[in-house]
Design a protein around this motif. Structure first.
Motif, short mmCIF file in Angstrom:
data_model
loop_
_atom_site.label_atom_id
_atom_site.label_comp_id
_atom_site.label_asym_id
_atom_site.label_seq_id
_atom_site.Cartn_x
_atom_site.Cartn_y
_atom_site.Cartn_z
N PRO A 39 -8.56 1.58 4.24
CA PRO A 39 -7.15 1.69 3.85
C PRO A 39 -6.78 0.69 2.76
O PRO A 39 -7.47 -0.33 2.58
N PRO A 40 -5.71 0.98 2.03
CA PRO A 40 -5.27 0.03 1.00
C PRO A 40 -4.77 -1.27 1.62
O PRO A 40 -4.44 -1.32 2.81
N ALA A 41 -4.74 -2.30 0.81
CA ALA A 41 -4.20 -3.59 1.25
C ALA A 41 -2.75 -3.41 1.69
O ALA A 41 -2.06 -2.49 1.25
N GLU A 42 -2.31 -4.30 2.56
CA GLU A 42 -0.96 -4.20 3.13
C GLU A 42 0.12 -4.01 2.06
O GLU A 42 1.01 -3.17 2.21
N PHE A 58 0.25 3.58 -2.46
CA PHE A 58 -0.73 4.65 -2.25
C PHE A 58 -0.02 5.94 -1.85
O PHE A 58 -0.30 7.01 -2.39
N ILE A 59 0.89 5.84 -0.88
CA ILE A 59 1.65 7.02 -0.43
C ILE A 59 2.42 7.63 -1.60
O ILE A 59 2.40 8.85 -1.80
N ASP A 60 3.06 6.80 -2.40
CA ASP A 60 3.84 7.29 -3.54
C ASP A 60 2.94 7.96 -4.58
O ASP A 60 3.29 9.00 -5.15
N LYS A 61 1.78 7.37 -4.82
CA LYS A 61 0.86 7.89 -5.84
C LYS A 61 0.38 9.30 -5.49
O LYS A 61 0.24 10.16 -6.35
N TYR A 62 0.12 9.55 -4.20
CA TYR A 62 -0.43 10.84 -3.77
C TYR A 62 0.59 11.71 -3.04
O TYR A 62 0.23 12.71 -2.43
N ASP A 63 1.85 11.35 -3.16
CA ASP A 63 2.94 12.03 -2.45
C ASP A 63 2.89 13.55 -2.61
O ASP A 63 3.09 14.29 -1.65
N LYS A 64 2.58 14.02 -3.78
CA LYS A 64 2.54 15.46 -4.08
C LYS A 64 1.55 16.19 -3.17
O LYS A 64 1.73 17.37 -2.85
N TYR A 65 0.50 15.50 -2.75
CA TYR A 65 -0.56 16.14 -1.97
C TYR A 65 -0.54 15.78 -0.48
O TYR A 65 -1.43 16.17 0.26
N ILE A 66 0.47 15.03 -0.05
CA ILE A 66 0.54 14.61 1.35
C ILE A 66 1.53 15.49 2.10
O ILE A 66 2.69 15.61 1.71
N SER A 67 1.07 16.09 3.19
CA SER A 67 1.94 16.89 4.05
C SER A 67 2.97 15.96 4.69
O SER A 67 2.67 14.79 4.96
N PRO A 68 4.18 16.47 4.95
CA PRO A 68 5.25 15.62 5.50
C PRO A 68 4.84 14.81 6.73
O PRO A 68 5.20 13.65 6.87
N TYR A 101 2.20 13.35 7.41
CA TYR A 101 1.30 12.23 7.10
C TYR A 101 1.93 11.18 6.17
O TYR A 101 1.25 10.25 5.77
N LYS A 102 3.20 11.30 5.86
CA LYS A 102 3.83 10.38 4.90
C LYS A 102 4.24 9.05 5.52
O LYS A 102 4.64 8.14 4.81
N SER A 103 4.08 8.90 6.79
CA SER A 103 4.41 7.64 7.46
C SER A 103 3.34 6.59 7.12
O SER A 103 2.16 6.89 7.01
N LEU A 104 3.79 5.34 7.00
CA LEU A 104 2.85 4.24 6.72
C LEU A 104 1.85 4.03 7.86
O LEU A 104 0.83 3.39 7.67
N ILE A 105 2.13 4.62 9.01
CA ILE A 105 1.19 4.53 10.14
C ILE A 105 -0.17 5.11 9.74
O ILE A 105 -1.20 4.65 10.21
N TYR A 106 -0.17 6.11 8.85
CA TYR A 106 -1.42 6.74 8.42
C TYR A 106 -2.18 5.92 7.37
O TYR A 106 -3.23 6.33 6.92
N THR A 107 -1.65 4.76 7.04
CA THR A 107 -2.39 3.85 6.15
C THR A 107 -3.08 2.75 6.94
O THR A 107 -3.69 1.86 6.37
N SER A 108 -3.03 2.85 8.28
CA SER A 108 -3.73 1.88 9.12
C SER A 108 -5.21 2.24 9.19
O SER A 108 -5.60 3.39 8.96
#
Length: 146
Positions: free
Chosen positions: A7-10, A16-26, A28-35
């Protein structure tokens, strides 16, 4: 396709979420998925959505057939897929192996056994023989299935 699923640094998670927002299903947009224990689901979702979106107007459609999470040093995510226009082929492929799953969300965790340097050296030095055994037993299994 295999990617490092660290995962990316804290301080880079929202970026990261913002960069790939177009391809992320709703879902999975929570920061919990970056753990560390959920990031591979986010990676899978992005790859899946890219393939689906980029393949919309092509004759051969993307079909995920397997995905694996494993770690030797870094956490790694591997997705297997193929492109086809034949629906019957999907049901045939699904029956080929227990690891094949057409579920877009499923990920199998592979536990890599710990081996000593001596065991690794032995395996590396006998790789040709191991390949011959695999081919031999694969043919033997196919004959018994026929």
């Amino acid at each position: 396709m295999t990617v490092n699923s660290s995962p990316p640094a804290e301080d880079k998670k929202q970026e990261f979420i913002d960069k790939y927002d177009k391809y992320i299903s709703p879902e999975y947009k929570s920061l919990i998925y970056t753990s560390r224990n959920k990031f591979h689901y986010l990676i899978q979702n992005i790859i899946h959505n890219v393939f689906v979106e980029e393949n919309l107007y092509h004759k051969y459609k993307y079909n995920k057939i397997c995905s694996f999470l494993y770690s030797d040093n870094a956490p790694m995510y591997t997705m297997g897929c193929f492109f086809t226009d034949e629906k019957p082929q999907l049901s045939q492929i699904k029956k080929m192996h227990k690891c094949i799953s057409l579920d877009a969300k499923a990920i199998q965790n592979i536990e890599i056994p710990h081996i000593t340097y001596k065991e690794k050296h032995y395996l590396d030095s006998n790789i040709i023989q191991l390949q011959k055994w695999v081919k031999y037993y694969s043919r033997k299994v196919k004959k018994t299935e026929s």
